[in-house]
Each structure stands twice: as C-alpha cells, then as structure tokens.
Enzyme design. Structure first.
Site, mmCIF file in Angstrom:
data_model
loop_
_atom_site.group_PDB
_atom_site.id
_atom_site.type_symbol
_atom_site.label_atom_id
_atom_site.label_comp_id
_atom_site.label_asym_id
_atom_site.label_seq_id
_atom_site.Cartn_x
_atom_site.Cartn_y
_atom_site.Cartn_z
ATOM 1 C CG HIS A 52 83.148 86.429 -10.963
ATOM 2 N ND1 HIS A 52 83.052 87.735 -11.411
ATOM 3 C CD2 HIS A 52 84.478 86.221 -10.752
ATOM 4 C CE1 HIS A 52 84.262 88.280 -11.463
ATOM 5 N NE2 HIS A 52 85.141 87.382 -11.052
ATOM 6 C CG ASP A 56 88.971 90.649 -7.761
ATOM 7 O OD1 ASP A 56 88.402 89.544 -7.725
ATOM 8 O OD2 ASP A 56 89.443 91.138 -8.809
ATOM 9 C CG HIS A 109 86.715 84.562 -14.970
ATOM 10 N ND1 HIS A 109 88.069 84.676 -15.154
ATOM 11 C CD2 HIS A 109 86.438 85.147 -13.771
ATOM 12 C CE1 HIS A 109 88.602 85.291 -14.104
ATOM 13 N NE2 HIS A 109 87.635 85.589 -13.262
ATOM 14 C CG ASP A 126 87.074 89.476 -13.660
ATOM 15 O OD1 ASP A 126 86.820 90.684 -13.800
ATOM 16 O OD2 ASP A 126 87.712 89.030 -12.690
ATOM 17 C CG HIS A 164 90.000 93.468 -13.542
ATOM 18 N ND1 HIS A 164 90.709 93.608 -12.380
ATOM 19 C CD2 HIS A 164 89.165 92.416 -13.355
ATOM 20 C CE1 HIS A 164 90.333 92.674 -11.517
ATOM 21 N NE2 HIS A 164 89.395 91.944 -12.086
#
Length: 254
Positions: A52, A56, A109, A126, A164
């Site tokens: 995406h 980050d 997301h 994510d 993450h």
C-alpha cells in the site's frame, strides 16, 4: 526458503524471503538502509513487493532503485505510489527469480491495499496483524471484514507476515475482549517471552490467529457477547460486531 524480518523505524518490519541461492524478495521497504545492509550480507534483491501507499512501507524504494536501477518493483494500482512500478491487482501473479505469488485485493486499511500469497507466506502489510488488524483509514467496516475473512479462509499453515510489531499491545486488548480464551492466554505468554528476548513475534501461523485474534472471530459467541455488552444491545450482524470491535480498539488504553 528463508524468511527474515528486518527492523525499520520504531516498529516496522521489512520482510526478506530468500532462496537457497540468496535471491531475495523484499516486502514494503520503508527505509533503504536495512535492505542495503542485508544485501551486503549476501541477500541479492530479486524484486520488491509493495502492499500500500503509506510512506513507511514505500519510502526506501527510490534509494534502492539508485543502487539497482533495474530492480523490479510491484505495487497496487494507486496514483499515490509515484514510482516506476509494475502495477498488479486482484488475481494477478507475480513471478520473478523462482518466486511465485498471487495478488489479493484486501481493501480496508487503504482503498487499494493488496496482499501477496506464495510459498505458504502471506505478506499482508497493515491489514492483518497478529492478534489484531489495521485501522480503517479509507475503507468501510464491511470492506475490512470481507478482506479479513478472505485472508482467514487461506490454508491454516499460512504464515502471516505483517508490517509492524504490534502483537504485545494487541494481546492486551484481545485478552480484555476475550479473557477466558486459553489459546490466547498461551499466545500472550509466548509473545511476552519473545519480546523479552527482542525476538519478532511474527510471522504468526494463521491457525493460531483463528483461535486467538478477535478480529477474525466476529462470528464467535464470546466476541459477539463482549460487543453486545459494550453496545448495550445485540449487534445486528458481523459487520456491526467488527465495526464496534474496531472502535473499541481505537480508543483502548491498557
């Protein structure tokens, strides 16, 4: 194949999946440094996969392209990824240097979020975390739930490779929602031990997530009852269960 989680920023992971001849797929390189260091240790970049548009997850690509101008980069169809990429969407195949991934559209997301499934690994950015899921920045609860259900239907041995290190905090919330879940209690202890030794808690096995992750268990009576107590009435359907669960997590403080 060998999988390595390369730490980046405060809690990101850049995933590196490596063949025996050291050809390596890198997933979501938000920073170039960890990839450059891995390459110096022998991981030779075969391609980059992007899930995406968030910086980050893509911010290191331009620098990597300076080092390897012909490096293949695969990304979702999204004008916000202003890079020279090979654009892929739901149902496409990504094949490079012996790697073979299928592309899944998993909006929620972000509207254009995709995941890559191959070699028993799910690179899901994510969207799905161990014991949790991503925030809904652009999608709707119905979209997000449908995407999570699609991933939940994959083979149970699938390794969930998320972007993450959120598992410890997610475990606290999951236990708050589902305090009597024995499998979740075991998973929380496992996670606490891993983090005490600075080890990554992911990838997670999908079979474990199906037992422990409340966001994958919106049809379960324990999760539904917990949400009903919070709402003050029985939720109408799984979408309402998920939507309230996500709101609950957004405002949760341990």
């Amino acid at each position: 194949m060998r999988l390595t989680a390369l730490p980046a920023f405060q809690d990101n992971y850049i995933w590196a999946l490596q063949t025996p001849d050291e050809r390596t797929i890198f997933v979501d390189p938000g920073q170039a440094g960890p990839v450059l260091e891995a390459a110096a240790q022998g991981m030779q970049p075969a391609a980059v996969l992007l899930t995406h548009h968030h910086d980050d997850h893509i911010g290191g690509v331009a620098e990597l392209r300076q080092r390897w101008p012909r490096l293949r980069v695969f990304a979702p169809v999204d004008e916000r990824i202003a890079l020279d990429c090979e654009r892929v969407s739901d149902g496409d195949r990504v094949q490079s240097s012996g790697f073979d991934f299928s592309v899944m559209a998993v909006p929620g997301h972000t509207r254009s979020h995709i995941a890559y499934l191959g070699h028993d690994h799910l690179f899901c950015g994510d969207m799905l975390f161990s014991l949790g899921c991503g925030r809904m920045f652009e999608g709707t609860p119905a979209q997000m739930l449908a995407s999570l259900k699609r991933m939940a239907a994959l083979p149970p041995q699938t390794l969930v490779c998320c972007g993450h290190e959120y598992t410890l905090a997610n475990a606290v919330f999951a236990r708050h929602v589902d305090p009597t879940n024995a499998a979740l209690q075991r998973r929380q202890k496992e996670v606490q031990d891993m983090r005490s030794r600075s080890r990554p808690t992911v990838p997670a096995v999908l079979a474990s997530e199906l037992q422990c992750n409340p966001f994958l268990r919106t049809a379960d009576a324990h999760i539904r009852d917990a949400v009903a107590t919070r709402l003050g009435h029985a939720p109408a359907d799984e979408v309402e269960v998920f939507a309230e669960l996500r709101r609950w997590k957004d405002g949760f403080r341990a």
